[in-house]
Design a protein around this motif. Sequence first.
Motif, short mmCIF file in Angstrom:
data_model
loop_
_atom_site.label_atom_id
_atom_site.label_comp_id
_atom_site.label_asym_id
_atom_site.label_seq_id
_atom_site.Cartn_x
_atom_site.Cartn_y
_atom_site.Cartn_z
N TYR A 1 0.87 -1.18 0.00
CA TYR A 1 0.00 0.00 0.00
C TYR A 1 0.91 1.23 0.00
O TYR A 1 1.34 1.69 1.06
CB TYR A 1 -0.90 -0.03 1.24
N PRO A 2 1.23 1.74 -1.17
CA PRO A 2 2.29 2.75 -1.29
C PRO A 2 1.99 4.09 -0.64
O PRO A 2 2.88 4.94 -0.55
CB PRO A 2 2.43 2.92 -2.81
N TYR A 3 0.78 4.27 -0.14
CA TYR A 3 0.40 5.55 0.47
C TYR A 3 0.92 5.67 1.91
O TYR A 3 0.75 6.71 2.53
CB TYR A 3 -1.12 5.70 0.44
N VAL A 4 1.52 4.63 2.44
CA VAL A 4 2.03 4.66 3.82
C VAL A 4 3.38 5.39 3.84
O VAL A 4 4.28 5.05 3.08
CB VAL A 4 2.21 3.23 4.38
N PRO A 5 3.56 6.39 4.72
CA PRO A 5 4.87 7.04 4.83
C PRO A 5 5.94 6.06 5.30
O PRO A 5 5.66 5.13 6.06
CB PRO A 5 4.64 8.13 5.90
N ALA A 6 7.17 6.26 4.85
CA ALA A 6 8.27 5.38 5.22
C ALA A 6 8.69 5.62 6.66
O ALA A 6 8.87 6.77 7.09
CB ALA A 6 9.45 5.61 4.28
N ILE A 7 8.86 4.54 7.42
CA ILE A 7 9.37 4.62 8.79
C ILE A 7 10.90 4.71 8.74
O ILE A 7 11.55 3.88 8.10
CB ILE A 7 8.94 3.40 9.61
N LEU A 8 11.48 5.70 9.44
CA LEU A 8 12.92 5.92 9.40
C LEU A 8 13.63 5.51 10.69
O LEU A 8 14.80 5.15 10.66
CB LEU A 8 13.21 7.40 9.11
N ALA A 9 12.93 5.56 11.80
CA ALA A 9 13.54 5.19 13.09
C ALA A 9 12.45 4.88 14.10
O ALA A 9 11.37 5.47 14.07
CB ALA A 9 14.44 6.31 13.61
N ARG A 10 12.76 3.94 15.01
CA ARG A 10 11.86 3.60 16.11
C ARG A 10 12.68 3.62 17.39
O ARG A 10 13.84 3.24 17.40
CB ARG A 10 11.25 2.23 15.92
N CYS A 11 12.05 4.02 18.49
CA CYS A 11 12.80 4.10 19.75
C CYS A 11 11.97 3.54 20.90
O CYS A 11 10.86 4.01 21.16
CB CYS A 11 13.18 5.55 20.05
N ASP A 12 12.54 2.54 21.60
CA ASP A 12 11.90 2.01 22.80
C ASP A 12 12.77 2.26 24.03
O ASP A 12 12.58 1.65 25.08
CB ASP A 12 11.62 0.52 22.65
N ASP A 13 13.73 3.17 23.89
CA ASP A 13 14.64 3.53 24.98
C ASP A 13 14.05 4.68 25.78
O ASP A 13 14.02 5.82 25.32
CB ASP A 13 16.00 3.92 24.39
N ALA A 14 13.56 4.39 26.98
CA ALA A 14 12.88 5.41 27.79
C ALA A 14 13.79 6.55 28.21
O ALA A 14 13.30 7.61 28.60
CB ALA A 14 12.26 4.75 29.02
N SER A 15 15.11 6.36 28.12
CA SER A 15 16.02 7.43 28.54
C SER A 15 16.05 8.59 27.54
O SER A 15 16.59 9.66 27.85
CB SER A 15 17.44 6.88 28.70
N VAL A 16 15.48 8.40 26.35
CA VAL A 16 15.52 9.47 25.34
C VAL A 16 14.46 10.53 25.64
O VAL A 16 14.78 11.69 25.89
CB VAL A 16 15.35 8.89 23.92
N GLY B 1 -0.59 10.04 0.16
CA GLY B 1 -0.27 9.50 1.48
C GLY B 1 -1.50 9.31 2.34
O GLY B 1 -2.49 10.04 2.21
N VAL B 2 -1.45 8.31 3.21
CA VAL B 2 -2.46 8.09 4.23
C VAL B 2 -1.73 8.04 5.57
O VAL B 2 -0.77 7.28 5.74
CB VAL B 2 -3.25 6.79 3.99
N LEU B 3 -2.19 8.85 6.52
CA LEU B 3 -1.51 9.02 7.80
C LEU B 3 -2.30 8.39 8.95
O LEU B 3 -3.42 7.93 8.77
CB LEU B 3 -1.33 10.52 8.08
#
Length: 355
Positions: free
Chosen positions: A91-106, A235-237
């Motif tokens: 589904y090409p309308y989805v924006p590309a994910i560039l980074a994910r963070c599960d580090d609570a210290s950020v 795009g679809v957000l």
Amino acid sequence: MTVIQDQARAVREEDAFDVARVDAYLKQHIAGLAGEPTLKQFPGGASNLTYLLTYANRELVLRRPPRGAKAKSAHDMLREARVMGALKPSYPYVPAILARCDDASVIGQDFYVMERLNGTILRRDLPPALGLDRDGVHRLCLGFIDRLIELHQVDITQPGLNELGKGEGYIARQVAGWSERWRQAATEGSDPCEDVLAWLDANQPGHDNASCVIHNDYRFDNVVLSPDNPLDIIGVLDWEMATIGDPLMDLGGSLAYWVQADDDPVFQSFRRQPTHEAGMLTRREVIAYYGERSGLDVSGFGFYEVFGLFRLMVIIQQIYRRFALGQTTNPQFAGFGDAARYMGKRCRRLIAAAG
């Protein structure tokens, strides 16, 4: 053509975070970021928070939950990013994910960063600069529905998508789950709406129509139009509630926001997308068009329409409860309690019309 974008604003104090920490994290995970970023916040959205990070050479969008958020399923940033990543190839309308963070210290919470899509997002009124006449508005409307139908036709056996759903029984789980959420979101003076809950329980279909990817928040203000052609959705957000479920439940949820030209003044005041414009389909026409194009039986759509409005009522009340408890001070939420009470009355009118 002029791009009519949402304008990011100064970050609300209660929604601020340490930009330097985010910058250091992103430069470890996204190549080529130059300079120190500036941070602004998009004003739209009443659930998860959305920010614009502007580097010397690139714009990024960051999504995170609000402080005080407890409903994990509604604010799971890493799940949202996984869904988007799994769906993007089909589904090409989805924006590309560039980074994910599960580090609570950020920043103390999970978040993800995606590409920014440059284009027009429609809000309450249709911008004259788009230059759309009645026929253009009509074609825009049909294209909007077509993108939802395309989503519902995505192959759900693909890796990353097949584990999203829980199988048959989606409608029953939704009725039970949202009814419980409604009861938990009660505040002083709220309408219990037990008659609405009882009607939904008694009138739910005995089985799902189909199992497919559903967006669960499909609206004009969650799609991006091409800067070169406003009839082209690029795009679809806002995929936070996407899952595997019943497509007519998805359409019902979308129509809860579909305020048309002949609706009552109170519902008109809730309008947040230009569905009242000449050339837009009415709700009945949307249902008929969807049924014709998808091949699904929409003759008994009354349940789905009531449930969609009820679910919106729950979301509004959940947000109001956070405001009432002081977990957010955003003044736009002060009237959400009254809005939820009106939605209960509207549900009853739809129930009466459905017989």
